[in-house]
Design an enzyme around this catalytic site. Structure first.
Site, PDB file in Angstrom:
ATOM      1  N   GLU A 127       0.893  -1.175   0.000  1.00 26.76           N
ATOM      2  CA  GLU A 127       0.000   0.000   0.000  1.00 26.76           C
ATOM      3  C   GLU A 127       0.917   1.207   0.000  1.00 26.76           C
ATOM      4  O   GLU A 127       1.507   1.552   1.014  1.00 26.76           O
ATOM      5  CB  GLU A 127      -0.920  -0.064   1.222  1.00 26.76           C
ATOM      6  N   CYS A 133      -2.246   8.923   3.177  1.00 25.26           N
ATOM      7  CA  CYS A 133      -2.003   8.495   1.782  1.00 25.26           C
ATOM      8  C   CYS A 133      -3.187   8.770   0.877  1.00 25.26           C
ATOM      9  O   CYS A 133      -3.019   8.922  -0.330  1.00 25.26           O
ATOM     10  CB  CYS A 133      -1.701   6.997   1.733  1.00 25.26           C
TER      11      CYS A 133
HETATM   12  C1  SIN Z   1      -3.041   5.724   4.919  1.00 21.91           C
HETATM   13  O1  SIN Z   1      -2.793   6.900   4.964  1.00 21.91           O
HETATM   14  O2  SIN Z   1      -2.233   4.922   4.435  1.00 21.91           O
HETATM   15  C2  SIN Z   1      -4.302   5.105   5.464  1.00 21.91           C
HETATM   16  C3  SIN Z   1      -5.463   5.972   5.499  1.00 21.91           C
HETATM   17  C4  SIN Z   1      -6.753   5.249   5.774  1.00 21.91           C
HETATM   18  O3  SIN Z   1      -6.782   4.083   6.174  1.00 21.91           O
HETATM   19  O4  SIN Z   1      -7.779   5.879   5.574  1.00 21.91           O
END
Ligand code: SIN
Length: 495
Positions: free
Chosen positions: A264, A298
């Protein structure tokens, strides 16, 4: 009761949640060579704790214990595993306030967001406790008379996770709960900046009756841990959340042992506002998605694309909403934006900001990054942004909303897709036909349509292209930790 540690006081109802040792090879341990890593408060730089910097031999020991743990855990029936996961979920809820306080201390996010993350993290454990009971196989119509064909999902084996600092609890539970539900053991390496949340979760898992060899948490230097994980023949699966650059390196390191991977990685999410959008909803969604965790997510929108007919109205409303976001200390209940994780994060925002201004962007809200103390950056709104600017090409990971104006739907979609990344995308439109069209046209693993909050335990989270592969959450999340065995039964006798 208050917890006194190196330089900082944090009030905890259950001080035993504050752990400065790792849980591996059956017990809480320091590093065999006594080396440690300092954990600091992102706003003040004060040292909060020292956690072990494990050596390669410590890590080997952790993996070999996890291998034994796997053989024990896979032998439990699914309802037994489910009951232990359920108890872990309940304990997280019972200790929510303490867990949130530990998170705000080490990560800096507003305390209300930390509470929200504990709920979010626990929801993955609840979800996978339920999914554990649904690891269905398949019967296949036979190819020959007398045969019985069966497909059985089996746990893949010892799994490892490398998790980021921006969501110190949820990025662990959505990997670990899925692995444990499938019947795998897991060794987690949390980010060195935020290991205390991970260690508290390991403590609660232990209290829930999950064997120490089934879930371990190891801390240490990323290169040493990455090498130990990928060079071990005992490790069958690696799940990583973090940058695309590190994801590529881990993938190369996993190649010799052919370990299964979930990656991810970074995003560059577009947020499109069409002329027919509801501006109030679009602004609400933009604030929720962009300013969550002070822009360090992210799935944060990194590029705002606003159609010409609604541009000025949307900008005025967004500017007003952004100016109402209070900046300050994470423990202040009224604060919505806090410190970035460290000075390097502020420097990146600064670099993107000055590059954009030098290339013609106009700043209509916010001070130059670097002008506030404690690694804080006030929300910044930039207009007249172009695709030649660094902040359009790379994730800023900070509270900056850059806006580009576009004319037609086709142009908006083309601009949105003009990135090698494809984690999340968002758009706002009240036209049902456009919603279907654009939802299908966006090249992204996840799309929010008139919705800024897309993450939950029931849905598969993950990206496409340079944002990686594999899914976390949803019914797909457990499949990442399973492999299929096909069994072809012939006749047992000749009669
Ligand atoms: C992330 O920033 O990787 C995860 C964000 C989320 O689970 O909403």
């Amino acid at each position: 009761m208050s917890m006194q540690n190196s330089n900082h006081m944090i009030e905890l109802n259950h001080p035993e949640l504050w752990r400065e040792q790792c849980l591996y090879a059956g017990k809480w341990r320091a590093s065999s060579n006594g080396e440690t890593i300092a954990v600091t408060n992102p706003a003040s730089g004060a040292v909060l704790a020292q956690v072990p910097k494990l050596s390669s031999s410590d890590l080997e020991q952790a993996l070999s214990a996890a291998h034994k743990g796997f053989n024990y855990w896979r032998g439990l029936i699914a309802v037994e595993r489910a009951a232990k996961l359920r108890r872990w979920f309940e304990l997280m809820q019972e200790h929510k306030e303490d867990l949130a306080r530990i998170m705000t201390a080490e990560q800096g996010k507003p305390i209300a967001e930390s509470r929200g993350e504990i709920d979010y993290a626990a929801s993955y454990i609840e979800w996978f406790a339920e999914e554990a009971k649904r690891g269905y196989g398949e019967m296949i119509p036979a190819a020959k008379s007398g045969q019985h064909l069966l497909v059985r999902p089996e746990p893949i084996g010892v799994s490892v996770a490398i998790t980021p600092w921006n969501f110190p609890a949820a990025m662990i539970t959505r990997k670990a709960a899925a692995a444990l539900a499938a019947g795998c053991s897991m060794v987690v390496k949390p980010a060195s900046m935020t290991p205390l949340s991970a260690l508290a979760l390991a403590y609660l898992a232990q209290q829930a009756g999950i064997d120490e060899s089934v879930l371990s948490v190891v801390t240490g230097d990323s290169a040493t841990v990455g090498k130990a994980f990928t060079e071990s023949r005992l490790v069958k699966k690696l799940s990583f959340t973090g940058s695309t650059e590190v994801g590529r390196k881990l993938m190369a390191q996993c190649a010799p042992n052919l370990q299964k991977l979930s990656l991810e990685l970074g995003g560059n999410a577009p947020f499109i506002v069409f002329d027919d959008a509801d501006v109030t909803l679009a602004v609400k969604g933009a604030i929720a998605a962009k300013f969550r965790n002070t822009g360090q997510t992210c799935v944060c929108p990194n590029r705002f694309l606003v159609q010409a007919g609604i541009h000025d109205k949307f900008v005025a409303a967004l500017k007003q909403a952004m100016s109402e976001l209070k900046i300050g200390d994470g423990f202040d209940e009224s604060v919505k934006q806090t410190s970035l994780i460290n000075a390097a994060a502020v420097d990146k925002v600064k670099r993107h900001y000055h590059d954009a201004l030098a290339k013609g962007a106009e700043c209509v809200l916010g001070d130059a990054p670097g002008s506030l103390p404690h690694n804080r950056v006030a929300p910044i709104l930039l207009l007249g942004v172009t695709d030649q600017m660094q902040l359009w090409q790379e994730e800023t990971f900070g509270p900056v909303a850059p806006i580009m104006k576009f004319s037609t739907e086709a142009e908006g979609v083309e601009l949105a897709n003009a990135t090698p990344f494809g984690l999340a995308a968002y758009f706002y439109s009240q036209n049902i036909d456009r919603s279907w069209r654009v939802g299908e046209a966006l090249e992204s693993g996840m799309v929010g349509i008139n919705e800024g909050g897309i993450s939950n335990a029931m849905a598969p989270f993950g990206g496409v292209n340079q944002s990686g592969f594999g899914r976390e959450g949803g019914r797909q999340g457990m499949q990442e930790y399973q492999q299929l065995k096909y069994l072809c039964y012939g006749r047992a006798g000749s009669e």
